[in-house]
Motif scaffolding. Structure first.
Motif, PDB file in Angstrom:
ATOM      1  N   SER A   1       0.837  -1.222  -0.225  1.00 35.44           N
ATOM      2  CA  SER A   1       0.084   0.048  -0.122  1.00 35.44           C
ATOM      3  C   SER A   1       0.816   1.279  -0.074  1.00 35.44           C
ATOM      4  O   SER A   1       0.701   1.997  -0.894  1.00 35.44           O
ATOM      5  CB  SER A   1      -0.960  -0.024   1.209  1.00 35.44           C
ATOM      6  OG  SER A   1      -1.772   1.132   1.295  1.00 35.44           O
ATOM      7  N   CYS A   2       1.906   1.465   0.924  1.00 37.63           N
ATOM      8  CA  CYS A   2       2.535   2.397   1.027  1.00 37.63           C
ATOM      9  C   CYS A   2       3.974   2.433   0.628  1.00 37.63           C
ATOM     10  O   CYS A   2       4.641   3.410   0.581  1.00 37.63           O
ATOM     11  CB  CYS A   2       2.506   3.124   2.640  1.00 37.63           C
ATOM     12  SG  CYS A   2       3.534   2.225   3.549  1.00 37.63           S
TER      13      CYS A   2
ATOM     14  N   GLU B   1      -3.831  -0.863   9.131  1.00 36.04           N
ATOM     15  CA  GLU B   1      -4.280   0.122   8.088  1.00 36.04           C
ATOM     16  C   GLU B   1      -4.041   0.374   6.716  1.00 36.04           C
ATOM     17  O   GLU B   1      -4.612   0.490   6.055  1.00 36.04           O
ATOM     18  CB  GLU B   1      -3.548   1.459   9.030  1.00 36.04           C
ATOM     19  CG  GLU B   1      -3.969   1.628  10.379  1.00 36.04           C
ATOM     20  CD  GLU B   1      -3.229   1.006  11.296  1.00 36.04           C
ATOM     21  OE1 GLU B   1      -2.054   0.571  10.903  1.00 36.04           O
ATOM     22  OE2 GLU B   1      -3.486   0.806  12.720  1.00 36.04           O
ATOM     23  N   CYS B   2      -2.715  -0.152   6.492  1.00 31.59           N
ATOM     24  CA  CYS B   2      -2.358  -0.152   5.021  1.00 31.59           C
ATOM     25  C   CYS B   2      -3.195  -1.427   4.279  1.00 31.59           C
ATOM     26  O   CYS B   2      -3.504  -1.108   3.223  1.00 31.59           O
ATOM     27  CB  CYS B   2      -0.679  -0.396   4.713  1.00 31.59           C
ATOM     28  SG  CYS B   2       0.033   1.193   5.067  1.00 31.59           S
TER      29      CYS B   2
ATOM     30  N   GLU C   1      -6.093  -2.189   5.062  1.00 35.30           N
ATOM     31  CA  GLU C   1      -7.477  -1.653   4.930  1.00 35.30           C
ATOM     32  C   GLU C   1      -7.412  -0.758   3.715  1.00 35.30           C
ATOM     33  O   GLU C   1      -8.579  -0.668   3.054  1.00 35.30           O
ATOM     34  CB  GLU C   1      -8.123  -1.094   6.259  1.00 35.30           C
ATOM     35  CG  GLU C   1      -8.313  -2.144   7.447  1.00 35.30           C
ATOM     36  CD  GLU C   1      -8.804  -1.511   8.602  1.00 35.30           C
ATOM     37  OE1 GLU C   1      -9.171  -0.235   8.558  1.00 35.30           O
ATOM     38  OE2 GLU C   1      -8.412  -2.284   9.696  1.00 35.30           O
ATOM     39  N   ASP C   2      -6.496   0.227   3.976  1.00 39.13           N
ATOM     40  CA  ASP C   2      -6.315   1.175   2.510  1.00 39.13           C
ATOM     41  C   ASP C   2      -6.363   0.690   1.330  1.00 39.13           C
ATOM     42  O   ASP C   2      -7.023   0.987   0.466  1.00 39.13           O
ATOM     43  CB  ASP C   2      -5.140   2.043   2.724  1.00 39.13           C
ATOM     44  CG  ASP C   2      -5.415   3.177   3.986  1.00 39.13           C
ATOM     45  OD1 ASP C   2      -6.368   3.221   4.569  1.00 39.13           O
ATOM     46  OD2 ASP C   2      -4.201   3.671   4.186  1.00 39.13           O
ATOM     47  N   TRP C   3      -5.563  -0.560   1.169  1.00 39.28           N
ATOM     48  CA  TRP C   3      -5.381  -1.445  -0.070  1.00 39.28           C
ATOM     49  C   TRP C   3      -6.685  -1.929  -0.520  1.00 39.28           C
ATOM     50  O   TRP C   3      -7.177  -2.039  -1.572  1.00 39.28           O
ATOM     51  CB  TRP C   3      -4.262  -2.315   0.012  1.00 39.28           C
ATOM     52  CG  TRP C   3      -4.299  -3.081  -1.111  1.00 39.28           C
ATOM     53  CD1 TRP C   3      -3.344  -2.857  -2.213  1.00 39.28           C
ATOM     54  CD2 TRP C   3      -4.709  -4.433  -1.443  1.00 39.28           C
ATOM     55  NE1 TRP C   3      -3.281  -3.912  -3.269  1.00 39.28           N
ATOM     56  CE2 TRP C   3      -4.240  -4.870  -2.718  1.00 39.28           C
ATOM     57  CE3 TRP C   3      -5.326  -5.374  -0.790  1.00 39.28           C
ATOM     58  CZ2 TRP C   3      -4.663  -5.884  -3.269  1.00 39.28           C
ATOM     59  CZ3 TRP C   3      -5.887  -6.454  -1.398  1.00 39.28           C
ATOM     60  CH2 TRP C   3      -5.409  -6.841  -2.630  1.00 39.28           C
ATOM     61  N   THR C   4      -7.480  -2.379   0.260  1.00 38.81           N
ATOM     62  CA  THR C   4      -8.768  -3.226   0.243  1.00 38.81           C
ATOM     63  C   THR C   4      -9.831  -2.084  -0.202  1.00 38.81           C
ATOM     64  O   THR C   4     -10.579  -2.396  -1.188  1.00 38.81           O
ATOM     65  CB  THR C   4      -9.276  -3.608   1.560  1.00 38.81           C
ATOM     66  OG1 THR C   4      -8.172  -4.637   2.006  1.00 38.81           O
ATOM     67  CG2 THR C   4     -10.605  -4.520   1.173  1.00 38.81           C
ATOM     68  N   GLU C   5      -9.656  -0.926   0.053  1.00 36.30           N
ATOM     69  CA  GLU C   5     -10.582   0.148  -0.320  1.00 36.30           C
ATOM     70  C   GLU C   5     -10.606   0.829  -1.624  1.00 36.30           C
ATOM     71  O   GLU C   5     -11.253   1.492  -2.149  1.00 36.30           O
ATOM     72  CB  GLU C   5     -10.542   1.262   1.045  1.00 36.30           C
ATOM     73  CG  GLU C   5     -11.205   0.960   2.181  1.00 36.30           C
ATOM     74  CD  GLU C   5     -11.250   1.892   3.272  1.00 36.30           C
ATOM     75  OE1 GLU C   5     -10.665   2.830   2.825  1.00 36.30           O
ATOM     76  OE2 GLU C   5     -11.514   1.415   4.458  1.00 36.30           O
ATOM     77  N   GLU C   6      -9.227   0.491  -2.187  1.00 33.99           N
ATOM     78  CA  GLU C   6      -8.660   0.798  -3.482  1.00 33.99           C
ATOM     79  C   GLU C   6      -9.728   0.308  -4.282  1.00 33.99           C
ATOM     80  O   GLU C   6     -10.107  -0.652  -4.619  1.00 33.99           O
ATOM     81  CB  GLU C   6      -7.438   0.851  -3.770  1.00 33.99           C
ATOM     82  CG  GLU C   6      -6.277   1.704  -2.810  1.00 33.99           C
ATOM     83  CD  GLU C   6      -5.099   1.690  -3.152  1.00 33.99           C
ATOM     84  OE1 GLU C   6      -4.649   1.003  -4.070  1.00 33.99           O
ATOM     85  OE2 GLU C   6      -4.257   2.247  -2.538  1.00 33.99           O
TER      86      GLU C   6
END
Length: 66
Positions: free
Chosen positions: A26-27, A58-59, A61-66
C-alpha cells in the motif's frame, strides 16, 4: 526434489514475483519479512497467484478500499 518441495521453495523467495514481503503493497515502506504482518492475495494480469504484504492493518485496509 519433489514437485511439492519445489512449490514450497518458490513460496519463500520474494524475488520471483510470487511473494513480495520486503515492501508494503500500500505505502511502499520497507517491512521485515521475519515479523508478522497482514497479507492479501490476488491474481496478476497474467493469472499468476501473488501474495502481498502490508506494514500494518491500516495499510491493508487502505489497499482493500482502493
Amino acid at each position: 526434489m519433489t514437485e511439492r518441495e519445489i512449490d514450497s521453495d518458490r513460496r519463500h523467495r520474494p524475488d520471483d514475483g510470487l511473494v513480495d514481503t520486503e515492501r508494503c503493497a500500500s505505502c511502499g515502506r520497507e517491512i521485515d519479512p521475519s515479523d508478522w504482518h497482514p497479507v492479501a492475495t490476488q491474481y496478476t494480469s497474467d493469472d499468476e497467484f501473488q501474495i502481498l504484504a502490508f506494514c500494518g492493518p491500516e495499510c491493508r485496509e487502505d489497499w482493500t478500499e482502493e
